[in-house]
Design a protein around this motif. Structure first.
Motif, PDB file in Angstrom:
ATOM      1  N   CYS A 233       0.856  -1.182   0.000  1.00  0.00           N
ATOM      2  CA  CYS A 233       0.000   0.000   0.000  1.00  0.00           C
ATOM      3  C   CYS A 233       0.894   1.234   0.000  1.00  0.00           C
ATOM      4  CB  CYS A 233      -0.829  -0.079   1.289  1.00  0.00           C
ATOM      5  SG  CYS A 233      -1.886   1.303   1.583  1.00  0.00           S
ATOM      6  N   GLY A 234       0.880   2.008  -1.075  1.00  0.00           N
ATOM      7  CA  GLY A 234       1.771   3.163  -1.167  1.00  0.00           C
ATOM      8  C   GLY A 234       0.995   4.445  -1.392  1.00  0.00           C
ATOM      9  N   LEU A 235       1.430   5.497  -0.718  1.00  0.00           N
ATOM     10  CA  LEU A 235       0.788   6.805  -0.903  1.00  0.00           C
ATOM     11  C   LEU A 235       1.733   7.730  -1.657  1.00  0.00           C
ATOM     12  CD1 LEU A 235      -1.530   8.887   1.093  1.00  0.00           C
ATOM     13  CD2 LEU A 235       0.690   9.945   0.684  1.00  0.00           C
ATOM     14  N   SER A 236       1.231   8.294  -2.759  1.00  0.00           N
ATOM     15  CA  SER A 236       1.944   9.303  -3.543  1.00  0.00           C
ATOM     16  C   SER A 236       3.341   8.820  -3.933  1.00  0.00           C
ATOM     17  CB  SER A 236       1.970  10.619  -2.787  1.00  0.00           C
ATOM     18  OG  SER A 236       2.296  11.635  -3.697  1.00  0.00           O
ATOM     19  N   MET A 237       4.418   9.379  -3.350  1.00  0.00           N
ATOM     20  CA  MET A 237       5.748   8.870  -3.698  1.00  0.00           C
ATOM     21  C   MET A 237       5.844   7.387  -3.342  1.00  0.00           C
ATOM     22  SD  MET A 237       9.451  10.097  -2.306  1.00  0.00           S
ATOM     23  CE  MET A 237      10.752   8.904  -2.112  1.00  0.00           C
ATOM     24  N   GLY A 238       5.152   6.991  -2.266  1.00  0.00           N
ATOM     25  CA  GLY A 238       5.098   5.565  -1.907  1.00  0.00           C
ATOM     26  C   GLY A 238       4.530   4.739  -3.055  1.00  0.00           C
ATOM     27  N   GLY A 239       3.562   5.320  -3.777  1.00  0.00           N
ATOM     28  CA  GLY A 239       2.979   4.641  -4.948  1.00  0.00           C
ATOM     29  C   GLY A 239       3.987   4.566  -6.088  1.00  0.00           C
ATOM     30  N   LEU A 258      -3.202   1.738  -4.006  1.00  0.00           N
ATOM     31  CA  LEU A 258      -2.523   2.935  -4.513  1.00  0.00           C
ATOM     32  C   LEU A 258      -3.313   4.153  -4.041  1.00  0.00           C
ATOM     33  CD1 LEU A 258      -1.987   1.523  -8.116  1.00  0.00           C
ATOM     34  CD2 LEU A 258      -0.220   1.805  -6.358  1.00  0.00           C
ATOM     35  N   CYS A 259      -2.704   4.919  -3.132  1.00  0.00           N
ATOM     36  CA  CYS A 259      -3.420   6.061  -2.542  1.00  0.00           C
ATOM     37  C   CYS A 259      -2.846   7.360  -3.086  1.00  0.00           C
ATOM     38  CB  CYS A 259      -3.195   6.129  -1.041  1.00  0.00           C
ATOM     39  SG  CYS A 259      -3.904   4.822  -0.109  1.00  0.00           S
ATOM     40  N   ASP A 260      -3.710   8.236  -3.556  1.00  0.00           N
ATOM     41  CA  ASP A 260      -3.285   9.588  -3.934  1.00  0.00           C
ATOM     42  C   ASP A 260      -1.964   9.561  -4.700  1.00  0.00           C
ATOM     43  OD1 ASP A 260      -5.440  11.128  -2.535  1.00  0.00           O
ATOM     44  OD2 ASP A 260      -4.600  10.131  -0.792  1.00  0.00           O
ATOM     45  N   THR A 261      -1.906   8.703  -5.707  1.00  0.00           N
ATOM     46  CA  THR A 261      -0.671   8.575  -6.479  1.00  0.00           C
ATOM     47  C   THR A 261      -1.017   8.531  -7.957  1.00  0.00           C
ATOM     48  OG1 THR A 261       1.423   7.388  -6.559  1.00  0.00           O
ATOM     49  CG2 THR A 261      -0.550   6.025  -6.434  1.00  0.00           C
ATOM     50  N   LYS A 262       0.016   8.557  -8.781  1.00  0.00           N
ATOM     51  CA  LYS A 262      -0.246   8.529 -10.231  1.00  0.00           C
ATOM     52  C   LYS A 262       0.862   7.751 -10.930  1.00  0.00           C
ATOM     53  CE  LYS A 262       2.027  12.946 -11.008  1.00  0.00           C
ATOM     54  NZ  LYS A 262       1.852  14.330 -11.366  1.00  0.00           N
ATOM     55  N   ALA A 263       0.572   7.334 -12.157  1.00  0.00           N
ATOM     56  CA  ALA A 263       1.539   6.517 -12.892  1.00  0.00           C
ATOM     57  C   ALA A 263       2.483   7.376 -13.736  1.00  0.00           C
ATOM     58  CB  ALA A 263       0.788   5.535 -13.794  1.00  0.00           C
ATOM     59  N   GLU A 264       2.035   8.564 -14.158  1.00  0.00           N
ATOM     60  CA  GLU A 264       2.845   9.382 -15.067  1.00  0.00           C
ATOM     61  C   GLU A 264       4.142   9.852 -14.406  1.00  0.00           C
ATOM     62  OE1 GLU A 264      -0.224  10.014 -14.255  1.00  0.00           O
ATOM     63  OE2 GLU A 264      -1.463  10.343 -16.030  1.00  0.00           O
ATOM     64  N   SER A 265       5.142  10.087 -15.253  1.00  0.00           N
ATOM     65  CA  SER A 265       6.375  10.704 -14.746  1.00  0.00           C
ATOM     66  C   SER A 265       6.179  12.226 -14.718  1.00  0.00           C
ATOM     67  CB  SER A 265       7.555  10.325 -15.649  1.00  0.00           C
ATOM     68  OG  SER A 265       7.208  10.604 -16.984  1.00  0.00           O
ATOM     69  N   ASP A 266       7.200  12.944 -14.261  1.00  0.00           N
ATOM     70  CA  ASP A 266       7.097  14.409 -14.185  1.00  0.00           C
ATOM     71  C   ASP A 266       7.151  15.023 -15.586  1.00  0.00           C
ATOM     72  OD1 ASP A 266       6.998  14.334 -11.460  1.00  0.00           O
ATOM     73  OD2 ASP A 266       8.974  15.234 -11.120  1.00  0.00           O
ATOM     74  N   THR A 267       6.456  16.116 -15.744  1.00  0.00           N
ATOM     75  CA  THR A 267       6.579  16.910 -16.978  1.00  0.00           C
ATOM     76  C   THR A 267       7.909  17.674 -16.892  1.00  0.00           C
ATOM     77  OG1 THR A 267       5.553  18.774 -15.866  1.00  0.00           O
ATOM     78  CG2 THR A 267       4.084  17.297 -17.095  1.00  0.00           C
ATOM     79  N   ALA A 268       8.304  18.309 -18.018  1.00  0.00           N
ATOM     80  CA  ALA A 268       9.553  19.095 -18.014  1.00  0.00           C
ATOM     81  C   ALA A 268       9.464  20.195 -16.953  1.00  0.00           C
ATOM     82  CB  ALA A 268       9.781  19.689 -19.397  1.00  0.00           C
ATOM     83  N   GLU A 269       8.291  20.788 -16.861  1.00  0.00           N
ATOM     84  CA  GLU A 269       8.088  21.867 -15.877  1.00  0.00           C
ATOM     85  C   GLU A 269       8.193  21.306 -14.446  1.00  0.00           C
ATOM     86  OE1 GLU A 269       4.383  24.725 -14.815  1.00  0.00           O
ATOM     87  OE2 GLU A 269       4.344  23.663 -16.740  1.00  0.00           O
ATOM     88  N   GLY A 270       7.612  20.146 -14.253  1.00  0.00           N
ATOM     89  CA  GLY A 270       7.647  19.496 -12.937  1.00  0.00           C
ATOM     90  C   GLY A 270       9.078  19.157 -12.535  1.00  0.00           C
ATOM     91  N   ARG A 271       9.871  18.711 -13.497  1.00  0.00           N
ATOM     92  CA  ARG A 271      11.274  18.352 -13.196  1.00  0.00           C
ATOM     93  C   ARG A 271      12.055  19.598 -12.793  1.00  0.00           C
ATOM     94  NH1 ARG A 271      10.642  14.023 -17.071  1.00  0.00           N
ATOM     95  NH2 ARG A 271      11.176  15.327 -18.853  1.00  0.00           N
ATOM     96  N   LYS A 272      11.757  20.698 -13.461  1.00  0.00           N
ATOM     97  CA  LYS A 272      12.445  21.954 -13.140  1.00  0.00           C
ATOM     98  C   LYS A 272      12.097  22.376 -11.702  1.00  0.00           C
ATOM     99  CE  LYS A 272      12.956  26.395 -15.279  1.00  0.00           C
ATOM    100  NZ  LYS A 272      11.834  27.289 -15.360  1.00  0.00           N
ATOM    101  N   ALA A 273      10.814  22.228 -11.369  1.00  0.00           N
ATOM    102  CA  ALA A 273      10.375  22.610 -10.014  1.00  0.00           C
ATOM    103  C   ALA A 273      11.059  21.724  -8.963  1.00  0.00           C
ATOM    104  CB  ALA A 273       8.859  22.495  -9.911  1.00  0.00           C
ATOM    105  N   ARG A 274      11.245  20.424  -9.270  1.00  0.00           N
ATOM    106  CA  ARG A 274      11.947  19.538  -8.314  1.00  0.00           C
ATOM    107  C   ARG A 274      13.361  20.069  -8.066  1.00  0.00           C
ATOM    108  NH1 ARG A 274       7.837  16.035  -6.614  1.00  0.00           N
ATOM    109  NH2 ARG A 274       7.146  14.704  -8.293  1.00  0.00           N
ATOM    110  N   ASP A 275      14.046  20.427  -9.169  1.00  0.00           N
ATOM    111  CA  ASP A 275      15.425  20.915  -9.026  1.00  0.00           C
ATOM    112  C   ASP A 275      15.475  22.197  -8.205  1.00  0.00           C
ATOM    113  OD1 ASP A 275      16.769  18.900 -10.337  1.00  0.00           O
ATOM    114  OD2 ASP A 275      16.450  19.797 -12.318  1.00  0.00           O
ATOM    115  N   GLU A 276      14.513  23.076  -8.468  1.00  0.00           N
ATOM    116  CA  GLU A 276      14.496  24.345  -7.717  1.00  0.00           C
ATOM    117  C   GLU A 276      14.294  24.082  -6.226  1.00  0.00           C
ATOM    118  OE1 GLU A 276      12.692  27.015 -11.320  1.00  0.00           O
ATOM    119  OE2 GLU A 276      11.445  26.650  -9.538  1.00  0.00           O
ATOM    120  N   GLN A 277      13.338  23.180  -5.928  1.00  0.00           N
ATOM    121  CA  GLN A 277      13.060  22.891  -4.509  1.00  0.00           C
ATOM    122  C   GLN A 277      14.252  22.238  -3.829  1.00  0.00           C
ATOM    123  OE1 GLN A 277       9.594  20.618  -3.537  1.00  0.00           O
ATOM    124  NE2 GLN A 277       8.221  22.220  -4.258  1.00  0.00           N
TER     125      GLN A 277
END
Ligand code: MLT
Length: 408
Positions: A233-239, A258-277
């Motif tokens: 049972c995984g939530l979000s990143m756990g999923g 699968l709780c509050d999670t998704k199968a898609e990978s990050d978009t280009a914009e999402g990847r940029k936001a990860r790096d910034e954070q």
């Protein structure tokens, strides 16, 4: 504050019989008044109601030792004799304040019930008031990964039963599953802290964080508890990690939640936001990021109605280690798209989505469920991205039903 304070109550004439003694039935009411007064002086008289349950008395036993008269002041002591998952036992004694004579003892078993009258797990806030629970069969393991690569604390509850493994989200720890760990008593419940998070050790190398590392760590946890297969049972990143586990070790998975999670990978914009954070956390600490994360981690209703939960999640985030926090962000940034794997899932699957989840909105979780053969979808009202923590009763119910229906 935890525990019932001593309460003094005056006996009223209308509570007494023709001989002037405090009436035997009225005595139970005096004990009850003392319990409510204790709440009023401590966490609030609405402690149970605001946590979605009601304390129903299932059994009451009382002994009368001496007569009591109007105007007597009774000193009522209340102690918690036992705490179970849904019920607790209180012992109460009444002593006359003027001469110290013990006049009565009572023992009551109370069960937390939900609005439909069904037994419900004792909510965390109520548990805090009742005091520490003496649980049989709770263990904290430390699982060693590789040769000194990492150490993970793993909470294990229940000595027997099939295993359910809980995988927490980012940037949290295993305590986000505490309600599910406290319930589901027919199951052996296992909840680790992921490397770099909670009480786990934090490998310093950036390359020590990837979905593959997290997934292999879960295998080490399953090996340590002796589980060949488990419901996972995984939530979000756990999923996201559970999808990696499916690719690497499908034979270890009996069913999926699968709780509050998704199968898609990050978009280009999402990847940029990860790096910034990640960069911001490395330069200024996790405190610089927490206020960006918190509004979307919990639902609107939780932000309004459960400020103590919001404060608690904030504290957990602030305890994150910087390398673990940044490592998890970069691991999520680099995760592959799991959408092509969904159609090949052959184990029973439950998908749970908070109706107020803004990070992974219901439309996304619903769509994912339609791509998994035979998956069941459950929407959780008044919950955001952390449904198991925000609405534990509703999540407990759908999870319990799903587990009950699994082929043996
Ligand atoms: C989580 O809750 O694990 C994260 O919010 C997931 C994410 O940022 O994609």
């Amino acid at each position: 504050m935890s525990g019932f304070p001593t309460i003094e109550l005056t006996v009223y004439p209308f509570e007494c019989d023709a001989f002037g003694h405090l009436n035997e039935a009225a005595f139970l009411a005096v004990f009850e008044r003392a319990r409510w007064d204790a709440l009023a002086r401590g966490p609030g008289i609405d402690l149970f109601r605001k946590n979605g349950v009601w304390p129903a008395v299932r059994k009451a036993g009382i002994e009368y030792h001496a007569a009591v008269y109007p105007g007597d002041v009774l000193r009522i002591e209340t102690m918690v004799a036992r705490r179970g998952t849904t019920s607790f036992t209180l012992r109460q004694s009444a002593t006359r304040a003027s001469d110290g004579v013990r006049v009565s003892d009572a023992e009551l078993v109370l069960v937390c019930i939900d609005p439909l009258g069904r037994p419900a797990p004792i909510p965390e806030a109520v548990g805090t008031f009742l005091g520490p629970r003496v649980t049989k069969g709770t263990e904290m393991l430390r699982v060693e990964i590789g040769k000194g690569e990492a150490q993970l604390p793993v909470e294990v509850r229940g000595d027997s039963g099939d295993v359910i493994l809980f995988v927490h989200g980012f940037p949290l720890d295993h305590t986000m599953w505490r309600h599910q760990m406290a319930g589901l008593t027919k199951w052996k419940r296992v909840a680790p802290d992921l490397r770099g998070m909670g009480g786990a050790s934090t490998p310093p190398r950036a390359s020590a964080y990837s979905m593959g590392h997290y997934a292999d760590d879960l295998i080490a946890v399953l090996d340590q508890v002796g589980a060949r297969r488990a419901v996972v049972c995984g939530l979000s990143m756990g999923g996201y990690i559970v999808f990696e586990l499916l690719r690497r070790h499908p034979e270890r998975i009996r069913a999926l939640v699968l709780c509050d999670t998704k199968a898609e990978s990050d978009t280009a914009e999402g990847r940029k936001a990860r790096d910034e954070q990640a960069g911001l956390a490395e330069r200024e600490g996790v405190g610089a990021v927490v206020d960006r994360l918190l509004p979307k981690l919990l639902g609107k209703t939780t932000h309004k109605a459960q400020p103590e939960l919001v404060a608690e999640v904030r504290e957990v985030i602030l305890r994150s280690s910087v390398p673990g926090f940044a490592g998890a962000l970069r691991a999520m940034r680099d995760r592959p798209d799991s959408t092509p794997d969904l159609g090949g899932i052959r184990v029973p699957t439950l998908v749970v989505g908070g109706a107020e989840d803004e990070l992974i909105p219901p439309a996304v979780t619903q769509q994912m469920a339609t791509l998994i053969p035979g998956a069941r979808y459950e929407s959780i009202k008044s919950a955001g991205h952390m449904a198991p923590l925000e609405q534990p009763l509703a999540v407990g119910r759908v999870l319990g039903e799903f587990l009950e229906a699994l082929p043996k």
